[in-house]
Design an enzyme around this catalytic site. Structure first.
Site, PDB file in Angstrom:
ATOM      1  N   HIS A 133      -6.952 -12.776  -1.866  1.00 59.04           N
ATOM      2  CA  HIS A 133      -6.179 -13.894  -1.459  1.00 59.04           C
ATOM      3  C   HIS A 133      -5.090 -13.737  -0.085  1.00 59.04           C
ATOM      4  CE1 HIS A 133      -6.913 -16.530  -5.089  1.00 59.04           C
ATOM      5  NE2 HIS A 133      -8.167 -16.126  -4.783  1.00 59.04           N
ATOM      6  N   HIS A 146      -7.161 -19.321   2.216  1.00 57.78           N
ATOM      7  CA  HIS A 146      -6.651 -17.905   2.288  1.00 57.78           C
ATOM      8  C   HIS A 146      -6.121 -17.626   3.622  1.00 57.78           C
ATOM      9  CE1 HIS A 146      -6.955 -18.112  -1.847  1.00 57.78           C
ATOM     10  NE2 HIS A 146      -8.416 -17.792  -1.610  1.00 57.78           N
ATOM     11  N   THR A 163       9.676   3.118  -7.591  1.00 53.32           N
ATOM     12  CA  THR A 163       9.330   1.643  -8.053  1.00 53.32           C
ATOM     13  C   THR A 163       8.349   1.158  -7.316  1.00 53.32           C
ATOM     14  OG1 THR A 163      11.211   0.792  -7.010  1.00 53.32           O
ATOM     15  CG2 THR A 163      11.556   1.692  -9.219  1.00 53.32           C
ATOM     16  N   ASP A 210       8.175   8.661  -0.587  1.00 50.95           N
ATOM     17  CA  ASP A 210       9.225   9.359  -0.571  1.00 50.95           C
ATOM     18  C   ASP A 210       9.341  10.579  -1.823  1.00 50.95           C
ATOM     19  OD1 ASP A 210       9.983   8.137  -2.949  1.00 50.95           O
ATOM     20  OD2 ASP A 210      11.450   7.102  -2.193  1.00 50.95           O
ATOM     21  N   CYS A 243       6.885   5.067  -3.829  1.00 50.32           N
ATOM     22  CA  CYS A 243       8.277   5.535  -3.889  1.00 50.32           C
ATOM     23  C   CYS A 243       8.447   5.334  -5.809  1.00 50.32           C
ATOM     24  CB  CYS A 243       9.362   4.802  -3.429  1.00 50.32           C
ATOM     25  SG  CYS A 243       9.700   3.062  -3.828  1.00 50.32           S
TER      26      CYS A 243
END
Length: 145
Positions: free
Chosen positions: A98, A133, A67, A8, A65
């Site tokens: 993992h 995993h 954060t 963004d 973005c």
């Protein structure tokens, strides 16, 4: 490697820097946007990157973005996407080793350019370990999730 990348407005500058970094390493990038600092809605770009993975036009995706939180929430709503919000190198390694993450999410307002490059490089160079995993990932694909 073919990588879909999107951001963004909050992640635009970091996306452009990461694009240059990856292209210099020979990766092919599909840039879904945004292509400016004008305000846009992050779910639109998350959906476009996830779509590229869904139709196998790209092997992996990167979303950025402000954060990284919004992008990771939006990406994980798509079937088959394992998006990981990463702000350190150790987590970048572990989310591939993992969790076999296929979308890397980062926050441009949280990390700097050099750390972002190290995160991307680590994420791309780490292989999935499989074994126990894989059993856990199989459970994510079940109806209970």
């Amino acid at each position: 490697m073919k990588i879909a990348i999107g951001s963004d407005h909050g992640g635009y500058s970091l996306k452009e820097m990461i694009k240059e970094h990856l292209q210099s390493q020979g990766h092919e990038l599909l840039d879904v946007g945004t292509h400016s600092l004008d305000s846009v809605d992050f779910p639109d770009y998350s959906a476009q990157v996830c779509q590229k993975l869904d139709v196998q036009e790209a092997e992996l995706g990167i979303l950025i973005c402000g954060t990284g939180i919004g992008m990771s929430i939006a990406a994980n709503k798509h079937k088959g996407i394992r998006a990981a919000l990463v702000h350190d190198v150790y987590s970048a390694k572990m989310t591939r080793a993992h969790n076999n993450s296929n979308v890397l999410c980062m926050g441009a307002r949280v990390i700097g350019d050099e750390l972002a490059k190290m995160i991307v490089d680590t994420w791309l160079s780490t292989d999935f370990e499989g074994g126990r995993h894989q059993r856990r990932l199989d459970k994510l694909e079940g109806e209970s999730c």
